[in-house]
Design a protein around this motif. Structure first.
Motif, mmCIF file in Angstrom:
data_model
loop_
_atom_site.group_PDB
_atom_site.id
_atom_site.type_symbol
_atom_site.label_atom_id
_atom_site.label_comp_id
_atom_site.label_asym_id
_atom_site.label_seq_id
_atom_site.Cartn_x
_atom_site.Cartn_y
_atom_site.Cartn_z
ATOM 1 N N THR A 1 0.831 -1.201 0.000
ATOM 2 C CA THR A 1 0.000 0.000 0.000
ATOM 3 C C THR A 1 0.869 1.255 0.000
ATOM 4 O O THR A 1 0.617 2.203 -0.752
ATOM 5 N N ALA B 1 4.910 7.681 2.806
ATOM 6 C CA ALA B 1 3.620 7.057 2.477
ATOM 7 C C ALA B 1 3.193 6.116 3.598
ATOM 8 O O ALA B 1 2.017 6.039 3.957
ATOM 9 N N ILE C 1 -0.241 6.221 6.316
ATOM 10 C CA ILE C 1 -1.329 5.236 6.427
ATOM 11 C C ILE C 1 -1.908 5.374 7.829
ATOM 12 O O ILE C 1 -1.219 5.163 8.810
ATOM 13 N N ASN D 1 0.947 4.043 -2.763
ATOM 14 C CA ASN D 1 0.580 5.418 -2.398
ATOM 15 C C ASN D 1 1.680 6.414 -2.727
ATOM 16 O O ASN D 1 1.432 7.598 -2.885
#
Lengths: 387, 311
Positions: A320, A342, A346, A324
């Motif tokens: 993720t 990034a 999260i 991202n």
């Protein structure tokens, strides 16, 4: 004819782009720092299997900003030693030039390895380390499990509610960060509930010891109603068996380090009916968790333990974060920074080990599970405790 | 009182392993003036051989070749495992002597000592390479029965372990003192140079010494497996060091001395851990041993004059 021309232009364009485009990395390297040999090889195996299964699941690629990158796992053995784990991180960062590191698992390795990752400015996420020191004041280091200051009270409360005990005995490895830290958090929580001196015996040993008879005799002599043993699977088997041989009949309670596929194999019937706190329960799982368990079981022939599930979640958090990030420049330093930022951004993640909300420190807030080892030797869900 | 007696029982079991391993050290040191530093790993190999032999025998028994009551089967498996593993491990020991030490018979003692260290590492890492890093669970050959007498819990395992250890120690002592081969061993310990002139086959005696020591180490390994059923490739290292200390404490070449010192080390370790925090266990235990050696530099049963022979 017109059609051919178009194809030719396209072909040329592709070649030109490929030849003089920026030196974009064709691959993303993810370093895995795992205890393949040493005291807890089953943990290393779970890490490796989960990572390989994950690689298969994502089809070997991650799409960043519309471009597919091939993912390469660099799996290194840290021999379940702190200094080796730090050396492995140095190698992964400087020699293999990985973008991000997943691991190490146990706090004994994750605390020193985290320092290396932080100093060399490479994002690292530990799937299993619950000791606060791993991520404290280290902006580049993250983790997937809950923390011991949370786990200690969870266990203290559970034993108080479940059994109504007031006198606790603790047996832990003083030379290892995780057991030592957790034993102290537990002691603190227990004494807050039951007053000063309610931990009647606080006994230690050092890594590699196999005879605990002296400590256990002392704990029993002090009148402890149960024993809390935050140890790894090989020691769990020895402690539980020896306590029973010495005639101890009370429960022995464990922590998330018990949640290895090997615990019941080594401990056998002696461990049936015992409780421990952990990250997830394989028995009775649903949804994505069950899917993961079934796939793992089909491929490797046994039910994945916590380490495997947390490694899976960590890799998905990494994925993720990389996605991202939006764009990879090929400059490893800048890309690492981008992935770190990034990852820090999260805020929430729905993993197979539960929903997590991340704090400033890079630590998740998530629920713990109390598991009972059933009469068939299965880890069954007993209770969930949320912060 | 019950607390003290319970620790005494624990210490007896713990000391048994030291005793069985220390005897192997002491015999080799006595006969060949050699520190066989691989002995701790020979103990580990013995435990693994025991693991494979007993697992094999149990698998054989479960096929129903022989139909015996369960208790009898287990007892039979235990006895057979002990005998077979002791024989097999004595071959391992003899192989180590033949390959590792015999070519260095006349080399400086330091070379022979580091050979021992290297053989030890080869055995550990060889095991790691062949069998993998995962722990092995030693099969439960003795179904645990706990007897509680006046607040002291004694298991049938503990009694058996201590019993077998003492029995083997005494048997070996008798062998060395009474048999002709034993006499040859004692003669070699007495004067290494003159003995071959009397027609004693030095190499055969050396092989026998290693074989006997390794057989005892195998017995130690199997008994260890029944008490602490988690085996790993590095289990012999620390055990080897401590048993070596016990061997020196017992006195060069003295089997009874090594046995007594092994039990003493077990007692010291257990009682230090009951009185002080366990982190101080080795610190205090080895300080005590240093003090003993200061006053008795040749150990309990060692003879001062023998040191001048080759060192």
């Amino acid at each position: 004819m017109k059609h051919m021309k178009f194809v030719a232009v396209l072909l040329i364009a592709t070649f030109v782009l490929a030849a003089c485009g920026p030196a974009a990395p064709a691959t993303i390297k993810i370093g895995i720092n795992a205890p393949i040999t040493g005291d807890i090889p089953k943990v290393g195996e779970g890490t490796k299997f989960a990572a390989e299964l994950w690689l298969e699941e994502i089809g070997g690629t991650i799409n960043v900003g519309g471009k597919d990158y091939k993912v390469e796992l660099v799996i290194e053995d840290n021999e379940s030693k702190g200094e080796s784990a730090a050396a492995v991180n140095t190698k992964l960062i400087t020699q293999d030039e990985v973008l991000v590191i997943v691991g190490p698992q146990a706090s004994k390795q994750a605390v020193p390895a985290g320092a290396v990752a932080n100093d060399l400015e490479t994002p690292m996420i530990s799937p299993w380390s619950t000791n606060p020191a791993t991520t404290k004041d280290r902006p580049w280091v993250f983790r997937t499990p809950f923390l011991d200051p949370f786990q200690g009270p969870v266990i203290a409360n559970f034993v108080t509610d479940e059994f109504g005990f007031t006198k606790a005995g603790v047996l832990y490895d003083i030379a290892s960060d995780y057991p030592k830290g957790l034993a102290e958090y537990f002691k603190q929580a227990w004494e807050e509930l039951h007053g000063e001196g309610s931990v009647v015996a606080f006994e230690s040993f050092t890594t590699g010891d196999t005879d605990f008879s002296a400590q256990l005799t002392k704990i029993m002599d002090a009148g402890a109603e149960f024993i809390f043993a935050p140890q790894y699977y090989n020691e769990v088997a020895l402690i539980v068996k020896q306590a029973h041989e010495l005639g101890f009949t009370g429960p022995i309670v464990g922590s998330d380090s018990w949640g290895s596929a090997e615990t019941v194999n080594l401990c056998g019937e002696d461990c049936y009916g015992l409780f421990f706190s952990t990250h997830y329960a394989a028995e009775g799982a649903t949804g994505a968790t069950k899917e993961f368990i079934d796939k793992y079981n089909a491929k490797y022939g046994y039910v994945p333990d916590d380490v495997a599930a947390l490694t899976w979640d960590s890799l998905n958090i990494v994925k993720t974060a990389i996605e991202n990030c939006g764009k990879l420049t090929g400059d490893i330093k800048a890309d690492r920074k981008c992935v770190r930022d990034a990852m820090a951004n999260i805020k929430e993640f729905h993993g197979i080990t539960g929903d997590m909300t991340f704090t400033e420190e890079g630590d998740p807030i998530k629920c713990a599970v109390i598991v009972r080892i059933s009469e068939e030797g299965k880890f069954t869900f007993y209770k969930q405790v949320c912060p | 009182m019950a607390f003290f007696l319970q620790n005494l029982v624990n210490a007896l079991q713990w000391g048994s392993f030291y005793a069985l391993i220390a005897i192997g050290y002491s015999m080799v040191y006595g006969v060949l003036f050699l520190f066989n530093f691989a002995h701790g790993d020979i103990f580990m190999v013995g435990a693994y051989i025991g693991f494979f032999v007993s697992t094999g025998l149990l698998a054989l028994a479960s096929t129903g070749v022989v139909a015996l009551p369960e208790g009898v089967t287990l007892a039979l498996v235990l006895v057979l495992t002990l005998i077979i593993s002791m024989i097999l491990n004595s071959f391992v020991g003899m192989l180590v002597e033949r390959i590792g030490y015999r070519p260095l018979r006349n080399a400086p003692r330091a070379s022979a000592a580091i050979t021992g260290l290297m053989i030890g590492i080869i055995l550990e890492t060889g095991n790691l390479a062949i069998l993998g890093p995962q722990r092995r669970l030693f099969p439960d050959l003795i179904p645990t029965q706990t007897i509680t007498v006046a607040g002291v819990s004694i298991t049938n395992k503990k009694m058996l372990i201590v019993g077998i250890s003492i029995l083997l120690t005494v048997a070996l002592h008798q062998f060395v003192q009474r048999s002709k081969w034993g006499m040859a061993m004692r003669a070699m310990a007495y004067d290494y140079v003159v003995v071959p002139l009397m027609g004693i086959p030095v190499n055969t005696v050396a092989l026998m010494t290693f074989g006997l020591g390794s057989a005892l180490a195998a017995a130690g390994g199997i008994l260890y497996g029944t008490a602490y059923p988690v085996l790993d490739p590095n289990m012999g290292i620390l055990f080897g060091w401590k048993a070596f200390v016990a061997a020196i404490l017992g006195g060069r070449g003295s089997i009874l001395g090594a046995g007594v010192a092994g039990f003493l080390l077990g007692f010291i370790e257990i009682f230090v851990a009951t009185i002080f925090p366990s982190t101080m266990r080795n610190l205090i235990a080895f300080s005590i041993i240093m003090i003993i050696l200061t006053f008795r530099p040749h150990g309990f049963f060692g003879e001062p004059y023998s040191a001048r022979l080759r060192l």
